[in-house]
Design a protein around this motif. Sequence first.
Motif, mmCIF file in Angstrom:
data_model
loop_
_atom_site.group_PDB
_atom_site.id
_atom_site.type_symbol
_atom_site.label_atom_id
_atom_site.label_comp_id
_atom_site.label_asym_id
_atom_site.label_seq_id
_atom_site.Cartn_x
_atom_site.Cartn_y
_atom_site.Cartn_z
ATOM 1 N N ASP A 8 56.422 3.672 24.567
ATOM 2 C CA ASP A 8 57.839 3.390 24.826
ATOM 3 C C ASP A 8 58.740 4.260 23.956
ATOM 4 O OD1 ASP A 8 57.297 1.497 26.747
ATOM 5 O OD2 ASP A 8 57.614 -0.223 25.424
ATOM 6 N N MET A 40 68.481 -0.685 31.849
ATOM 7 C CA MET A 40 68.196 -0.516 30.430
ATOM 8 C C MET A 40 68.756 -1.703 29.687
ATOM 9 S SD MET A 40 66.737 1.068 28.207
ATOM 10 C CE MET A 40 66.351 2.760 27.984
ATOM 11 N N PRO A 41 68.026 -2.381 28.860
ATOM 12 C CA PRO A 41 66.637 -2.117 28.566
ATOM 13 C C PRO A 41 65.746 -2.478 29.760
ATOM 14 C CG PRO A 41 67.360 -4.093 27.393
ATOM 15 C CD PRO A 41 68.555 -3.519 28.084
ATOM 16 N N TYR A 45 60.103 -4.154 28.877
ATOM 17 C CA TYR A 45 60.365 -4.385 27.464
ATOM 18 C C TYR A 45 60.919 -5.787 27.234
ATOM 19 C CZ TYR A 45 61.900 -3.671 22.678
ATOM 20 O OH TYR A 45 62.067 -3.787 21.322
ATOM 21 N N THR A 46 61.865 -6.196 28.055
ATOM 22 C CA THR A 46 62.492 -7.506 27.828
ATOM 23 C C THR A 46 61.560 -8.659 28.159
ATOM 24 O OG1 THR A 46 63.561 -7.420 30.002
ATOM 25 C CG2 THR A 46 64.841 -6.652 28.106
#
Length: 73
Positions: A8, A40-41, A45-46
Amino acid sequence: MSWLVRTDVEEGREMLNFSEWDRDAGEADDAIDAIDDGSMPPSSYTRIHGDANLTAEEAQRVIDALAVMENDD
């Protein structure tokens, strides 16, 4: 898990690297667009870091900061 973080970070730096800001080729505009359109994000990732979701106010702060940085070139 560390390989995921490393990947990442490396991918993120390819897209927008503040250490090489003087070589900016529109990355700030791209980042603004990504934040503005909600990509984004990234959800990958979240999902892992639920507290990384940006509120509308936080997103606007990042967009405003990127716009200022872009105009300071």
